[in-house]
Design an enzyme around this catalytic site. Sequence first.
Site, PDB file in Angstrom:
ATOM      1  N   ASP A 258      27.799   1.271  81.607  1.00 12.14           N
ATOM      2  CA  ASP A 258      27.564   2.176  82.749  1.00 12.14           C
ATOM      3  C   ASP A 258      28.844   2.353  83.550  1.00 12.14           C
ATOM      4  O   ASP A 258      28.881   3.126  84.502  1.00 12.14           O
ATOM      5  CB  ASP A 258      26.454   1.609  83.651  1.00 12.14           C
ATOM      6  CG  ASP A 258      26.063   2.582  84.758  1.00 12.14           C
ATOM      7  OD1 ASP A 258      25.854   3.772  84.441  1.00 12.14           O
ATOM      8  OD2 ASP A 258      25.983   2.158  85.931  1.00 12.14           O
ATOM      9  N   GLU A 263      37.345   5.042  84.897  1.00 16.60           N
ATOM     10  CA  GLU A 263      36.274   6.011  85.185  1.00 16.60           C
ATOM     11  C   GLU A 263      36.595   6.943  86.351  1.00 16.60           C
ATOM     12  O   GLU A 263      36.008   8.009  86.468  1.00 16.60           O
ATOM     13  CB  GLU A 263      34.949   5.285  85.458  1.00 16.60           C
ATOM     14  CG  GLU A 263      34.924   4.486  86.756  1.00 16.60           C
ATOM     15  CD  GLU A 263      33.571   3.813  87.010  1.00 16.60           C
ATOM     16  OE1 GLU A 263      33.050   3.153  86.100  1.00 16.60           O
ATOM     17  OE2 GLU A 263      33.057   3.964  88.139  1.00 16.60           O
TER      18      GLU A 263
HETATM   19  P1  NAI Z   1      26.520 -10.784  93.601  1.00 15.04           P
HETATM   20  O1  NAI Z   1      27.698 -11.003  94.484  1.00 15.04           O
HETATM   21  O2  NAI Z   1      25.146 -11.047  94.141  1.00 15.04           O
HETATM   22  O3  NAI Z   1      26.683 -11.673  92.274  1.00 15.04           O
HETATM   23  C1  NAI Z   1      27.875 -11.771  91.544  1.00 15.04           C
HETATM   24  C2  NAI Z   1      27.841 -13.139  90.870  1.00 15.04           C
HETATM   25  O4  NAI Z   1      28.966 -13.229  90.002  1.00 15.04           O
HETATM   26  C3  NAI Z   1      27.944 -14.300  91.876  1.00 15.04           C
HETATM   27  O5  NAI Z   1      26.899 -15.231  91.641  1.00 15.04           O
HETATM   28  C4  NAI Z   1      29.312 -14.903  91.585  1.00 15.04           C
HETATM   29  O6  NAI Z   1      29.348 -16.300  91.789  1.00 15.04           O
HETATM   30  C5  NAI Z   1      29.455 -14.564  90.098  1.00 15.04           C
HETATM   31  N1  NAI Z   1      30.813 -14.681  89.602  1.00 15.04           N
HETATM   32  C6  NAI Z   1      32.006 -14.581  90.301  1.00 15.04           C
HETATM   33  N2  NAI Z   1      33.032 -14.808  89.464  1.00 15.04           N
HETATM   34  C7  NAI Z   1      32.497 -15.048  88.242  1.00 15.04           C
HETATM   35  C8  NAI Z   1      33.054 -15.369  86.982  1.00 15.04           C
HETATM   36  N3  NAI Z   1      34.383 -15.497  86.817  1.00 15.04           N
HETATM   37  N4  NAI Z   1      32.218 -15.563  85.930  1.00 15.04           N
HETATM   38  C9  NAI Z   1      30.885 -15.459  86.089  1.00 15.04           C
HETATM   39  N5  NAI Z   1      30.289 -15.170  87.272  1.00 15.04           N
HETATM   40  C10 NAI Z   1      31.094 -14.965  88.322  1.00 15.04           C
HETATM   41  O7  NAI Z   1      26.642  -9.308  93.060  1.00 15.04           O
HETATM   42  P2  NAI Z   1      25.491  -8.375  92.475  1.00 15.04           P
HETATM   43  O8  NAI Z   1      24.861  -7.608  93.579  1.00 15.04           O
HETATM   44  O9  NAI Z   1      24.623  -9.151  91.550  1.00 15.04           O
HETATM   45  O10 NAI Z   1      26.373  -7.335  91.641  1.00 15.04           O
HETATM   46  C11 NAI Z   1      27.078  -7.711  90.480  1.00 15.04           C
HETATM   47  C12 NAI Z   1      28.083  -6.634  90.157  1.00 15.04           C
HETATM   48  O11 NAI Z   1      27.383  -5.450  89.789  1.00 15.04           O
HETATM   49  C13 NAI Z   1      28.941  -6.206  91.364  1.00 15.04           C
HETATM   50  O12 NAI Z   1      30.078  -7.011  91.450  1.00 15.04           O
HETATM   51  C14 NAI Z   1      29.281  -4.780  91.060  1.00 15.04           C
HETATM   52  O13 NAI Z   1      30.551  -4.772  90.449  1.00 15.04           O
HETATM   53  C15 NAI Z   1      28.226  -4.347  90.056  1.00 15.04           C
HETATM   54  N6  NAI Z   1      27.415  -3.235  90.537  1.00 15.04           N
HETATM   55  C16 NAI Z   1      27.279  -2.135  89.725  1.00 15.04           C
HETATM   56  C17 NAI Z   1      26.518  -1.053  90.135  1.00 15.04           C
HETATM   57  C18 NAI Z   1      26.309   0.134  89.244  1.00 15.04           C
HETATM   58  O14 NAI Z   1      25.883   1.201  89.749  1.00 15.04           O
HETATM   59  N7  NAI Z   1      26.537   0.061  87.962  1.00 15.04           N
HETATM   60  C19 NAI Z   1      25.888  -1.040  91.454  1.00 15.04           C
HETATM   61  C20 NAI Z   1      26.021  -2.289  92.198  1.00 15.04           C
HETATM   62  C21 NAI Z   1      26.790  -3.326  91.745  1.00 15.04           C
END
Ligand code: NAI
Length: 335
Positions: A258, A263
Amino acid sequence: MKTAFFNTKPYDRRFFDKANESHRHELHYFEPHLDETTLPLADGYKAICVFVNDQLNEHLISRLAKMGVRLIALRCAGYNNVDLAAAARHGIMVARVPAYSPYAVAEHTLALLLALNRKVHKAYNRVRDGNFSLDGLLGFDIHGLTVGVIGTGKIGVIVTRILKGFGCEILAHDPYPNPEYEKLGARYASIDEIYSSSQVITLHCPLNPDTYHLIDETAIEKMQPGVTLINTSRGALVDAKAVISGLKSGKIGHLGLDVYEEEEDIFFEDLSGLVIQDDVFARLNTFPNVIITGHQGFFTKEALANIAETTLENLTEYEKTGTCSNQIAHTPPSK
Ligand code: NAI
């Protein structure tokens, strides 16, 4: 507060205008991205509102500061596109929408996985064309698979919950274990165990210097043959050229994206009348076992309503108190 919105589409305006009925900010919508040429549009505004692909580097931030901008309100969760250190140096607060609908992105992740494993994209075209042959549409059960979830924050936990419902075994990797994940009866594993044991790997971690090109040639080498890889997080988590090699060799059996590293020059625009100039993207788009969507994981009406409401709350809080609960703190790297 008088706020300049960059990179806006008609759907942004619809949701922001509705949410602003109670906030009553002065919102000015501009269509272009924020960049060197459109920067003058920010003159006279104390706050600007930008989206995922507006790149706010040191130079741009210093000029915004000189114009009097004091708040950058991101209408998204990720903030890899903003130089937070520069913002801190220039006295600009950066706020975001930390959660709007993690369900939207988690469910889109499943949409990609289910479309890929049952070849829905091919079946749809065939049936429209009066071709009801099943040859080439053989899928596989999701039930019983081992799925590697990288990042167990808000989205990763929901993906885990859904996949547990399918009867999958989940292995996850996250430097900061989340009790919500552990409560689901799933376990953490090393990144190498995830690579070697998972038939499906899905990325839900942020993009930062540690995760840039996390999925590169070396990582792909360690994966199971025919692995399904899904990225709904940020494009640069994946080295697209390495993934193309993996698809050509068959090491990667299915790919759902996605997001894409480059992009910003492609997504969110109608380019159907133009020739795509990005050869890597164009090559990715030729594989029959690849589905790419244009960063639409967040794009549900619930998520857009929440994004608008939280962004306007951020403006209101900043205007009234000079602070913002959703400020992104800049933490200088430890020496
Ligand atoms: P979040 O902040 O709740 O969770 C991110 C998790 O990744 C945290 O638990 C963190 O500890 C972990 N993390 C950090 N470094 C890491 C590593 N090196 N290896 C493994 N895990 C690691 O964020 P959320 O809300 O779950 O979003 C995740 C990602 O989704 C965002 O960072 C954003 O980039 C992406 N996203 C994409 C969207 C889309 O429309 N496709 C919309 C919203 C978010």
